[in-house]
Design an enzyme around this catalytic site. Structure first.
Site, short mmCIF file in Angstrom:
data_model
loop_
_atom_site.label_atom_id
_atom_site.label_comp_id
_atom_site.label_asym_id
_atom_site.label_seq_id
_atom_site.Cartn_x
_atom_site.Cartn_y
_atom_site.Cartn_z
N ARG A 43 0.86 -1.18 0.00
CA ARG A 43 0.00 0.00 0.00
C ARG A 43 0.90 1.23 0.00
O ARG A 43 1.33 1.71 1.05
CB ARG A 43 -0.92 -0.01 1.23
N SER A 112 -12.75 -3.81 1.60
CA SER A 112 -13.03 -3.06 2.83
C SER A 112 -14.53 -3.00 3.06
O SER A 112 -15.29 -2.73 2.13
CB SER A 112 -12.48 -1.63 2.71
N LYS A 141 -5.72 9.41 10.03
CA LYS A 141 -7.08 9.54 9.48
C LYS A 141 -7.98 10.16 10.55
O LYS A 141 -8.86 9.50 11.10
CB LYS A 141 -7.62 8.18 9.03
#
Length: 216
Positions: A43, A112, A141
């Site tokens: 990622r 997800s 986040k």
């Protein structure tokens, strides 16, 4: 059951080169695998297509030699170019069914899912496993509301495919998710930001075995 066994999700390492301070990502992945990581996802949000393919091609043989599944975040084209085992797609990324069509029945497709409806839809489209979170509020986040433990438990109970928790998970936070039905924990900075990746991964592996049960 699909192309992913629950025990393979026990300690799911998600890469992030921004934490590495100049260290080689493939070497760090090798260290994490040797110390107990059971699954790897590439990622790298800031990397170009060519950079991701180059990294993935370096990581594929490391994972294959260890029998550890290796998927690419979001990008089917990178997975195909590098010979990775599959992809992990989000709700805003390529649909699970389309990823499955492009990669074939034997590839790994993770999705997800943030609620039961998304989880059931992903399973119906052929997902092999789900990633659910964020479980803990994180600095990276700050706009994300943590997924309540009851919702995580409901997701795990609603589907027949394994679920890995993600978001703010480390050796301190993982134990609070014991008994909810998760197969394991996905960890980013807890592994790749560590000064000693081997020691951090060994500790995480032990915590995950204690929390989610089952040893490989």
């Amino acid at each position: 059951m699909g192309n992913v066994r629950p025990e393979q999700l026990l300690l799911y390492a998600v890469t992030d080169s921004t934490w590495l301070d100049g260290r080689s990502l493939p070497e760090c992945v090798r260290t994490a695998i040797d110390a107990g990581a059971t699954f790897v996802q590439l990622r790298e949000k800031r990397a170009s297509f060519d950079q991701k393919v180059e990294l993935a091609r370096a990581i594929v043989p490391l994972c294959r030699a260890a029998g550890v599944p290796f998927v690419i975040d979001d990008d089917v084209d990178v997975a195909l170019a590098a010979g990775a085992d599959g992809v992990h797609v989000g709700q805003d990324d390529m649909a699970c069914a389309e990823a499955r069509r492009l990669l074939g029945p034997d590839a790994i497709v993770g999705v997800s899912a943030h609620n039961v409806a998304e989880a059931l839809a992903a399973q119906a489209q052929g997902a092999d496993y789900l990633g659910s979170g964020a479980l803990v509020a994180t600095a990276t986040k700050s706009d994300v509301t943590p997924l309540p433990p009851a919702e995580l438990a409901a997701i795990c109970a609603a589907v027949d495919i394994p679920v890995v928790g993600i978001g703010g998970l480390n050796a301190r936070t993982i134990p609070q998710f014991k008994g909810l039905g998760c197969a394991g924990a996905a960890v980013v900075s807890g592994i790749f930001a560590a000064d000693d990746i081997a020691a951090a991964t060994r500790e995480l592996r032990q915590v995950c075995e204690n929390t989610f049960g089952g040893k490989q």
